[in-house]
Write a protein that holds these residues in place. Structure first.
Motif, PDB file in Angstrom:
ATOM      1  N   THR A  69     -14.724 -13.720   4.391  1.00  0.00           N
ATOM      2  CA  THR A  69     -13.962 -13.596   3.152  1.00  0.00           C
ATOM      3  C   THR A  69     -14.473 -12.435   2.301  1.00  0.00           C
ATOM      4  N   TYR A  70     -15.784 -12.304   2.203  1.00  0.00           N
ATOM      5  CA  TYR A  70     -16.354 -11.196   1.421  1.00  0.00           C
ATOM      6  C   TYR A  70     -16.000  -9.837   2.048  1.00  0.00           C
ATOM      7  N   MET A  71     -16.028  -9.768   3.360  1.00  0.00           N
ATOM      8  CA  MET A  71     -15.673  -8.511   4.019  1.00  0.00           C
ATOM      9  C   MET A  71     -14.187  -8.187   3.807  1.00  0.00           C
ATOM     10  N   LEU A  72     -13.361  -9.225   3.855  1.00  0.00           N
ATOM     11  CA  LEU A  72     -11.928  -9.027   3.638  1.00  0.00           C
ATOM     12  C   LEU A  72     -11.649  -8.515   2.232  1.00  0.00           C
ATOM     13  N   LEU A  73     -12.314  -9.108   1.238  1.00  0.00           N
ATOM     14  CA  LEU A  73     -12.132  -8.654  -0.140  1.00  0.00           C
ATOM     15  C   LEU A  73     -12.668  -7.237  -0.335  1.00  0.00           C
ATOM     16  N   SER A  74     -13.734  -6.900   0.355  1.00  0.00           N
ATOM     17  CA  SER A  74     -14.281  -5.537   0.256  1.00  0.00           C
ATOM     18  C   SER A  74     -13.294  -4.509   0.802  1.00  0.00           C
ATOM     19  N   ILE A  75     -12.663  -4.851   1.916  1.00  0.00           N
ATOM     20  CA  ILE A  75     -11.672  -3.937   2.491  1.00  0.00           C
ATOM     21  C   ILE A  75     -10.483  -3.764   1.541  1.00  0.00           C
ATOM     22  N   LEU A  76     -10.022  -4.863   0.963  1.00  0.00           N
ATOM     23  CA  LEU A  76      -8.895  -4.782   0.026  1.00  0.00           C
ATOM     24  C   LEU A  76      -9.265  -3.975  -1.215  1.00  0.00           C
ATOM     25  N   GLY A  77     -10.484  -4.178  -1.703  1.00  0.00           N
ATOM     26  CA  GLY A  77     -10.917  -3.414  -2.872  1.00  0.00           C
ATOM     27  C   GLY A  77     -11.025  -1.931  -2.576  1.00  0.00           C
ATOM     28  N   LEU A  78     -11.526  -1.571  -1.395  1.00  0.00           N
ATOM     29  CA  LEU A  78     -11.630  -0.168  -1.022  1.00  0.00           C
ATOM     30  C   LEU A  78     -10.247   0.462  -0.879  1.00  0.00           C
ATOM     31  N   GLU A  79      -9.324  -0.280  -0.324  1.00  0.00           N
ATOM     32  CA  GLU A  79      -7.961   0.231  -0.183  1.00  0.00           C
ATOM     33  C   GLU A  79      -7.325   0.524  -1.531  1.00  0.00           C
ATOM     34  N   VAL A  80      -7.437  -0.415  -2.459  1.00  0.00           N
ATOM     35  CA  VAL A  80      -6.786  -0.221  -3.751  1.00  0.00           C
ATOM     36  C   VAL A  80      -7.438   0.916  -4.533  1.00  0.00           C
ATOM     37  N   LEU A  81      -8.728   1.150  -4.327  1.00  0.00           N
ATOM     38  CA  LEU A  81      -9.413   2.241  -5.021  1.00  0.00           C
ATOM     39  C   LEU A  81      -9.018   3.618  -4.479  1.00  0.00           C
ATOM     40  N   VAL A  82      -8.532   3.651  -3.245  1.00  0.00           N
ATOM     41  CA  VAL A  82      -8.144   4.928  -2.649  1.00  0.00           C
ATOM     42  C   VAL A  82      -6.629   5.125  -2.698  1.00  0.00           C
ATOM     43  N   ALA A  83      -5.870   4.094  -2.357  1.00  0.00           N
ATOM     44  CA  ALA A  83      -4.416   4.239  -2.227  1.00  0.00           C
ATOM     45  C   ALA A  83      -3.728   4.401  -3.574  1.00  0.00           C
ATOM     46  N   VAL A  84      -4.115   3.613  -4.560  1.00  0.00           N
ATOM     47  CA  VAL A  84      -3.437   3.684  -5.869  1.00  0.00           C
ATOM     48  C   VAL A  84      -3.635   5.039  -6.545  1.00  0.00           C
ATOM     49  N   PRO A  85      -4.846   5.621  -6.597  1.00  0.00           N
ATOM     50  CA  PRO A  85      -4.958   6.987  -7.154  1.00  0.00           C
ATOM     51  C   PRO A  85      -4.125   8.010  -6.395  1.00  0.00           C
ATOM     52  N   CYS A  86      -4.023   7.850  -5.078  1.00  0.00           N
ATOM     53  CA  CYS A  86      -3.170   8.768  -4.312  1.00  0.00           C
ATOM     54  C   CYS A  86      -1.709   8.643  -4.724  1.00  0.00           C
ATOM     55  N   LEU A  87      -1.247   7.403  -4.914  1.00  0.00           N
ATOM     56  CA  LEU A  87       0.130   7.196  -5.349  1.00  0.00           C
ATOM     57  C   LEU A  87       0.360   7.741  -6.757  1.00  0.00           C
ATOM     58  N   LEU A  88      -0.616   7.562  -7.634  1.00  0.00           N
ATOM     59  CA  LEU A  88      -0.478   8.088  -8.988  1.00  0.00           C
ATOM     60  C   LEU A  88      -0.455   9.613  -8.991  1.00  0.00           C
ATOM     61  N   TYR A  89      -1.315  10.217  -8.191  1.00  0.00           N
ATOM     62  CA  TYR A  89      -1.320  11.679  -8.098  1.00  0.00           C
ATOM     63  C   TYR A  89      -0.005  12.192  -7.511  1.00  0.00           C
ATOM     64  N   TYR A  90       0.511  11.496  -6.507  1.00  0.00           N
ATOM     65  CA  TYR A  90       1.811  11.856  -5.944  1.00  0.00           C
ATOM     66  C   TYR A  90       2.909  11.746  -6.992  1.00  0.00           C
ATOM     67  N   THR A  91       2.868  10.675  -7.790  1.00  0.00           N
ATOM     68  CA  THR A  91       3.871  10.477  -8.835  1.00  0.00           C
ATOM     69  C   THR A  91       3.836  11.608  -9.854  1.00  0.00           C
ATOM     70  N   VAL A  92       2.647  12.030 -10.252  1.00  0.00           N
ATOM     71  CA  VAL A  92       2.519  13.121 -11.224  1.00  0.00           C
ATOM     72  C   VAL A  92       3.081  14.424 -10.650  1.00  0.00           C
ATOM     73  N   LYS A  93       2.776  14.701  -9.391  1.00  0.00           N
ATOM     74  CA  LYS A  93       3.251  15.938  -8.773  1.00  0.00           C
ATOM     75  C   LYS A  93       4.777  15.974  -8.686  1.00  0.00           C
ATOM     76  N   VAL A  94       5.383  14.877  -8.277  1.00  0.00           N
ATOM     77  CA  VAL A  94       6.833  14.850  -8.123  1.00  0.00           C
ATOM     78  C   VAL A  94       7.516  14.857  -9.496  1.00  0.00           C
ATOM     79  N   MET A  95       6.966  14.158 -10.473  1.00  0.00           N
ATOM     80  CA  MET A  95       7.540  14.183 -11.816  1.00  0.00           C
ATOM     81  C   MET A  95       7.470  15.580 -12.418  1.00  0.00           C
ATOM     82  N   ARG A  96       6.402  16.293 -12.160  1.00  0.00           N
ATOM     83  CA  ARG A  96       6.305  17.681 -12.630  1.00  0.00           C
ATOM     84  C   ARG A  96       7.361  18.548 -11.951  1.00  0.00           C
TER      85      ARG A  96
END
Length: 263
Positions: free
Chosen positions: A168-195
């Protein structure tokens, strides 16, 4: 006989030149279309890329999924005193299994988002925005790469045969790592396309033509060969440019007819 030949081959005088110029002028009667008019007409028909809304929605769903997964793991898997509530909600399904099923559903949404982004970016490339298409080429596939890598790590953890708590701890660690990497990428993509949508720029070819017409020190185009560019990249750029120019010529002919009728 000699006089007749001389008359036939006698060069045309000034009156003939004047008549010829009048005939040529009659062929171009009508108002001339300025470059500014064509540029503004193409600019008004700019089509925005709607994917920032999809990226924002996907970011929210990702964060909500991670928060719910943490709550589910703490309350139902790590036995925080809510076993009866978890049993009444989940039934016989284990909490870790619910998290994994949610992970699969989220990956499917990311895959759908990537396909949607590819479709809209390909349409932007067909409209002549080759530079924007190439700039976003790697960024648009990054969320899917992150989630696919997370799935691989999850399979490795599940196959390792760890204890339930460690799993369970390993599963939560993987999910936390994903959200820390994927969400900033999506936000950066959103800023680029909105510009890009906010600038409402003309296609690349039109920008180059406009800069050559109104700038003395215009930069050279990128359709030729450069020492730092590979042959495959040059050929790909030229193929995209030829495809766009075919559509651009058809569109430009319609603009000429419409603007001529308006004037």
């Amino acid at each position: 006989m000699t006089s007749e030949v001389e008359v036939v081959h006698k060069p045309a005088g000034p009156s003939a030149d004047i008549q010829r110029s009048l005939d040529e002028d009659s062929m171009v009667d009508g108002p001339l279309i300025s470059a500014d008019a064509l540029y503004s007409a193409i600019r008004r028909e700019f089509q925005t890329v709607p994917t920032p809304y999809h990226a924002g929605l996907l970011s929210v769903l990702h964060v909500v999924y991670v928060v719910l997964s943490v709550c589910l793991a703490v309350l139902c898997v790590l036995k925080a005193g809510q076993e009866e509530v978890c049993t009444s909600i989940l039934g016989k399904v284990h909490g870790d299994s619910v998290i994994v099923f949610g992970k699969v559903a989220l990956w499917a949404l990311v895959l759908l988002f990537t396909g949607c982004v590819q479709h809209h970016h390909s349409r932007a490339r067909s409209r002549g925005y080759l530079r924007f298409y190439r700039q976003m080429q790697g960024l648009k596939h990054l969320p899917l790469t992150v989630h696919s890598s997370g799935n691989v790590l999850l399979l490795v953890v599940l196959a390792a045969g760890l204890s339930p708590n460690v799993l369970t701890y390993m599963l939560l660690s993987i999910l936390g790592l994903e959200v820390l990497v994927a969400v900033p990428c999506l936000l950066y993509y959103t800023v680029k396309v909105m510009r890009f949508n906010r600038e409402r720029a003309a296609p690349d070819v039109s920008q180059e033509e406009h800069s050559r017409n109104f700038s003395v020190t215009s930069m050279p185009t990128e359709t030729g060969f450069r020492e730092c560019s590979s042959l495959e990249e040059v050929v790909e750029k030229q193929a995209d440019l030829i495809e766009y120019l075919k559509q651009h010529n058809t569109l430009l002919s319609k603009r000429l007819l419409n603007l001529t009728s308006q004037h």
